[in-house]
Design a protein around this motif. Structure first.
Motif, PDB file in Angstrom:
ATOM      1  N   ASP A 286     -30.213  -8.279 -21.607  1.00  0.00           N
ATOM      2  CA  ASP A 286     -29.963  -8.739 -20.237  1.00  0.00           C
ATOM      3  C   ASP A 286     -28.486  -8.522 -19.930  1.00  0.00           C
ATOM      4  OD1 ASP A 286     -29.806  -9.955 -17.808  1.00  0.00           O
ATOM      5  OD2 ASP A 286     -30.656 -11.875 -18.436  1.00  0.00           O
ATOM      6  N   ASP A 287     -28.164  -7.441 -19.217  1.00  0.00           N
ATOM      7  CA  ASP A 287     -26.764  -7.125 -18.960  1.00  0.00           C
ATOM      8  C   ASP A 287     -26.132  -8.029 -17.915  1.00  0.00           C
ATOM      9  OD1 ASP A 287     -28.086  -6.191 -16.763  1.00  0.00           O
ATOM     10  OD2 ASP A 287     -27.554  -4.087 -17.032  1.00  0.00           O
ATOM     11  N   MET A 288     -26.904  -8.902 -17.272  1.00  0.00           N
ATOM     12  CA  MET A 288     -26.329  -9.873 -16.339  1.00  0.00           C
ATOM     13  C   MET A 288     -25.800 -11.109 -17.063  1.00  0.00           C
ATOM     14  SD  MET A 288     -28.684  -9.911 -12.896  1.00  0.00           S
ATOM     15  CE  MET A 288     -27.576 -11.149 -12.190  1.00  0.00           C
ATOM     16  N   LEU A 289     -26.297 -11.392 -18.256  1.00  0.00           N
ATOM     17  CA  LEU A 289     -25.850 -12.551 -19.017  1.00  0.00           C
ATOM     18  C   LEU A 289     -24.649 -12.148 -19.875  1.00  0.00           C
ATOM     19  CD1 LEU A 289     -26.468 -15.535 -19.723  1.00  0.00           C
ATOM     20  CD2 LEU A 289     -27.842 -14.686 -21.640  1.00  0.00           C
ATOM     21  N   ILE A 290     -23.498 -12.759 -19.620  1.00  0.00           N
ATOM     22  CA  ILE A 290     -22.287 -12.390 -20.348  1.00  0.00           C
ATOM     23  C   ILE A 290     -21.819 -13.501 -21.296  1.00  0.00           C
ATOM     24  CG2 ILE A 290     -21.517 -10.774 -18.595  1.00  0.00           C
ATOM     25  CD1 ILE A 290     -19.715 -12.889 -17.450  1.00  0.00           C
ATOM     26  N   HIS A 291     -22.419 -14.683 -21.196  1.00  0.00           N
ATOM     27  CA  HIS A 291     -22.065 -15.763 -22.115  1.00  0.00           C
ATOM     28  C   HIS A 291     -23.235 -16.736 -22.204  1.00  0.00           C
ATOM     29  CE1 HIS A 291     -19.803 -18.956 -24.140  1.00  0.00           C
ATOM     30  NE2 HIS A 291     -20.330 -19.792 -23.248  1.00  0.00           N
ATOM     31  N   ALA A 292     -23.513 -17.202 -23.426  1.00  0.00           N
ATOM     32  CA  ALA A 292     -24.555 -18.211 -23.645  1.00  0.00           C
ATOM     33  C   ALA A 292     -24.161 -19.035 -24.862  1.00  0.00           C
ATOM     34  CB  ALA A 292     -25.921 -17.557 -23.859  1.00  0.00           C
ATOM     35  N   SER A 293     -24.166 -20.348 -24.697  1.00  0.00           N
ATOM     36  CA  SER A 293     -23.851 -21.240 -25.800  1.00  0.00           C
ATOM     37  C   SER A 293     -24.660 -22.517 -25.650  1.00  0.00           C
ATOM     38  CB  SER A 293     -22.350 -21.565 -25.843  1.00  0.00           C
ATOM     39  OG  SER A 293     -21.949 -22.186 -24.638  1.00  0.00           O
ATOM     40  N   THR A 294     -24.828 -23.235 -26.761  1.00  0.00           N
ATOM     41  CA  THR A 294     -25.613 -24.464 -26.781  1.00  0.00           C
ATOM     42  C   THR A 294     -24.685 -25.663 -26.709  1.00  0.00           C
ATOM     43  OG1 THR A 294     -27.352 -23.411 -28.100  1.00  0.00           O
ATOM     44  CG2 THR A 294     -27.290 -25.816 -28.078  1.00  0.00           C
TER      45      THR A 294
ATOM     46  N   VAL B 204     -32.094  -9.686  -4.118  1.00  0.00           N
ATOM     47  CA  VAL B 204     -33.194  -9.861  -5.074  1.00  0.00           C
ATOM     48  C   VAL B 204     -34.207  -8.731  -4.932  1.00  0.00           C
ATOM     49  CG1 VAL B 204     -35.162 -11.329  -5.660  1.00  0.00           C
ATOM     50  CG2 VAL B 204     -32.914 -12.350  -5.293  1.00  0.00           C
ATOM     51  N   ARG B 205     -34.552  -8.412  -3.701  1.00  0.00           N
ATOM     52  CA  ARG B 205     -35.537  -7.343  -3.477  1.00  0.00           C
ATOM     53  C   ARG B 205     -35.031  -6.008  -4.021  1.00  0.00           C
ATOM     54  NH1 ARG B 205     -39.857  -5.779  -0.426  1.00  0.00           N
ATOM     55  NH2 ARG B 205     -40.164  -7.852   0.441  1.00  0.00           N
ATOM     56  N   GLN B 206     -33.755  -5.705  -3.803  1.00  0.00           N
ATOM     57  CA  GLN B 206     -33.223  -4.416  -4.228  1.00  0.00           C
ATOM     58  C   GLN B 206     -33.081  -4.317  -5.749  1.00  0.00           C
ATOM     59  OE1 GLN B 206     -32.782  -1.792  -2.249  1.00  0.00           O
ATOM     60  NE2 GLN B 206     -33.505  -3.004  -0.512  1.00  0.00           N
ATOM     61  N   GLY B 207     -32.730  -5.433  -6.396  1.00  0.00           N
ATOM     62  CA  GLY B 207     -32.470  -5.374  -7.826  1.00  0.00           C
ATOM     63  C   GLY B 207     -33.580  -5.884  -8.709  1.00  0.00           C
ATOM     64  N   MET B 208     -34.710  -6.314  -8.124  1.00  0.00           N
ATOM     65  CA  MET B 208     -35.762  -6.954  -8.905  1.00  0.00           C
ATOM     66  C   MET B 208     -36.341  -6.031  -9.964  1.00  0.00           C
ATOM     67  SD  MET B 208     -39.268  -8.763  -7.552  1.00  0.00           S
ATOM     68  CE  MET B 208     -38.376 -10.144  -6.839  1.00  0.00           C
ATOM     69  N   TRP B 209     -36.813  -4.856  -9.566  1.00  0.00           N
ATOM     70  CA  TRP B 209     -37.490  -3.990 -10.529  1.00  0.00           C
ATOM     71  C   TRP B 209     -36.503  -3.477 -11.580  1.00  0.00           C
ATOM     72  CZ3 TRP B 209     -41.714  -3.308 -12.826  1.00  0.00           C
ATOM     73  CH2 TRP B 209     -42.011  -2.122 -13.518  1.00  0.00           C
ATOM     74  N   GLY B 210     -35.263  -3.221 -11.198  1.00  0.00           N
ATOM     75  CA  GLY B 210     -34.282  -2.762 -12.170  1.00  0.00           C
ATOM     76  C   GLY B 210     -34.074  -3.760 -13.290  1.00  0.00           C
ATOM     77  N   ALA B 211     -34.160  -5.061 -12.986  1.00  0.00           N
ATOM     78  CA  ALA B 211     -34.020  -6.083 -14.018  1.00  0.00           C
ATOM     79  C   ALA B 211     -35.315  -6.283 -14.788  1.00  0.00           C
ATOM     80  CB  ALA B 211     -33.570  -7.398 -13.378  1.00  0.00           C
ATOM     81  N   VAL B 212     -36.449  -6.228 -14.090  1.00  0.00           N
ATOM     82  CA  VAL B 212     -37.734  -6.519 -14.727  1.00  0.00           C
ATOM     83  C   VAL B 212     -38.134  -5.430 -15.719  1.00  0.00           C
ATOM     84  CG1 VAL B 212     -40.208  -6.716 -14.267  1.00  0.00           C
ATOM     85  CG2 VAL B 212     -38.577  -7.972 -12.864  1.00  0.00           C
ATOM     86  N   LYS B 213     -37.836  -4.194 -15.414  1.00  0.00           N
ATOM     87  CA  LYS B 213     -38.280  -3.111 -16.299  1.00  0.00           C
ATOM     88  C   LYS B 213     -37.595  -3.135 -17.658  1.00  0.00           C
ATOM     89  CE  LYS B 213     -35.129   0.397 -14.396  1.00  0.00           C
ATOM     90  NZ  LYS B 213     -35.077   1.690 -13.665  1.00  0.00           N
ATOM     91  N   LYS B 214     -36.571  -3.985 -17.814  1.00  0.00           N
ATOM     92  CA  LYS B 214     -35.926  -4.142 -19.114  1.00  0.00           C
ATOM     93  C   LYS B 214     -36.687  -5.101 -20.020  1.00  0.00           C
ATOM     94  CE  LYS B 214     -31.383  -3.411 -16.997  1.00  0.00           C
ATOM     95  NZ  LYS B 214     -30.068  -4.035 -16.694  1.00  0.00           N
ATOM     96  N   PHE B 215     -37.633  -5.876 -19.438  1.00  0.00           N
ATOM     97  CA  PHE B 215     -38.377  -6.850 -20.235  1.00  0.00           C
ATOM     98  C   PHE B 215     -39.124  -6.184 -21.382  1.00  0.00           C
ATOM     99  CE2 PHE B 215     -38.973 -10.085 -16.518  1.00  0.00           C
ATOM    100  CZ  PHE B 215     -37.609 -10.322 -16.535  1.00  0.00           C
TER     101      PHE B 215
END
Length: 407
Positions: free
Chosen positions: A169-177, A282-293
């Motif tokens: 997920d190239d939109m997530l740049i940081h994740a911590s608990t 959201v409409r423009q970028g939806m499929w570009g993000a989903v196809k990475k699943f």
């Protein structure tokens, strides 16, 4: 009659008067724009206490890891007493959130109808998406993703594993608990997501938990308060956030066996930008993000097959509360409708966010028709020095209100 090279005093006074009338609507447009821009600021921007918090040294976002945690395989609803709690001692994700998600899945939430946006597929994945616009709050999205030859447990761990999500997920740049519960698997996590160049990054404090209803997994994630995490100007924190899904086995389109996995996702958030612009993005970028699943899931499956140890988030995904469908029915009979609570939470937005366009257009026409005894209706004298000034004033007036439509 030729016009004089230097205007006489009898002409200067009308010119100054017309210029004053001309500047007035521009100032009105600026003031309205400032008011609308200030109205879009989040509620915490009005609280001077946050300015003092910035002077304090920031606390570490990651508490020390408790290496002594033991991870039981499952728990029951009766023993789910220990949970991740907020500053007030309340559990951040509860059975109320479970009931809300179940009603969304069963289409019993009482909300407006869903309008389909997309239906795309690949050889191993199918994706469908819907959107609806509630009376209050941001637009809501519903999606259905079916993965061929995938188990619900694998898909559950894949979407829960923040460590691996950073790789696909190239939109997530940081994740911590921030917090976690060894009994229920509930977590409080800190995310920072990258937005397009014209927006600053967004920060999320997310509470999440999983319930297991016999290979049907109800995964709740939502924005929660966390006073121990101070706010900053950048990244901008998103308070209203809801993104929960139901994962369950379905029949494969290949052989009709229960070898495929369905993910029903329900999502909405207030990102702090106009909702119409957000819907377009959201409409423009939806499929570009989903196809990475799907490529990410297949890579994750190979990694798991090779024996790579589970990450802490993936281990937490295996700690969930076992429930039954009868338990969900009992919740429905004994708990108030949580959709009303969700709408009340999302109705805290400032009033000026969605001004009807008809009101703005009507105000522009009314103002144009009343200034100077009617800019649009007055018959201008021909070959006058003031004609050009009045025409320019009229066009700029309408142009300023046209800009307001897109603020």
């Amino acid at each position: 009659m030729p016009l004089p090279l230097f205007p006489t005093p009898t002409l200067i006074i009308p010119i100054i008067t017309d210029l004053a009338v001309f500047i007035t609507p521009l100032w009105i447009a600026v003031i309205v724009g400032v008011i609308l821009g200030w109205a879009w600021k989040p509620k915490w921007a009005f609280d001077p206490k946050h300015a003092l918090q910035k002077l304090r040294p920031p606390r570490s976002p990651n508490p020390p890891h408790h290496t002594a945690f033991t991870y039981p395989t499952t728990t029951t609803a009766a023993t789910a007493a220990a949970r991740v709690k907020d500053a007030g001692g309340n559990a951040v994700v509860t059975e109320h959130d479970l009931l809300h998600l179940w009603k969304l899945v069963e289409e019993k939430d009482g909300g407006p109808a869903w309008n389909q946006m997309m239906d795309r597929s690949t050889p191993t994945m199918r994706y469908q998406a819907w959107r609806r616009d509630p009376e209050s709050g941001p637009p809501q999205y519903r999606s259905r993703t079916v993965f061929e030859d995938a188990s619900p447990e694998l898909v559950r761990d894949f979407f829960w594993d923040d460590e691996f999500r950073l790789k696909w997920d190239d939109m997530l740049i940081h994740a911590s608990t921030i917090q976690e519960c060894a009994l229920t698997g509930a977590m409080m996590v800190h995310w920072v997501r990258k937005f397009p160049f014209f927006c600053s990054d967004r920060e999320y404090i997310i509470g999440r938990r999983i319930w297991d209803a016999g290979q049907i997994y109800y995964c709740v994630t939502k924005g929660v308060p966390c006073p121990s995490m101070p706010r900053h100007n950048k990244p901008k924190r998103v308070d209203l956030y809801y993104s929960s899904w139901c994962i369950r086995p379905v029949k494969s389109r290949k052989d009709g066996q229960l070898t495929s996995c369905e993910v029903l996702l329900f999502h909405h958030e207030d990102m702090g930008i106009p909702w119409e612009i957000a819907k377009l993005g959201v409409r423009q970028g939806m499929w570009g993000a989903v196809k990475k699943f799907d490529p990410g899931l297949r890579t994750y499956e190979k990694q798991r097959t090779s024996g790579v140890p589970l990450s802490p988030c993936a281990r937490a995904a295996n700690i969930n509360t076992k429930i039954s469908m009868d338990y969900l029915s009992s919740l429905e009979n004994t708990t108030t409708d949580l959709l009303e609570i969700e709408n009340e939470d999302s109705s805290d937005k400032p009033v000026g966010r969605n001004i009807p366009k008809l009101l703005i257009v009507g105000g522009a026409i009314a103002l144009a028709c009343t200034l100077d005894q009617g800019l649009l209706t007055k018959k201008w004298p021909a070959n006058s020095l003031l004609q050009w000034n009045k025409e320019l004033r009229c066009y700029l007036l309408l142009w300023s209100y046209y800009c307001l439509l897109w603020i």
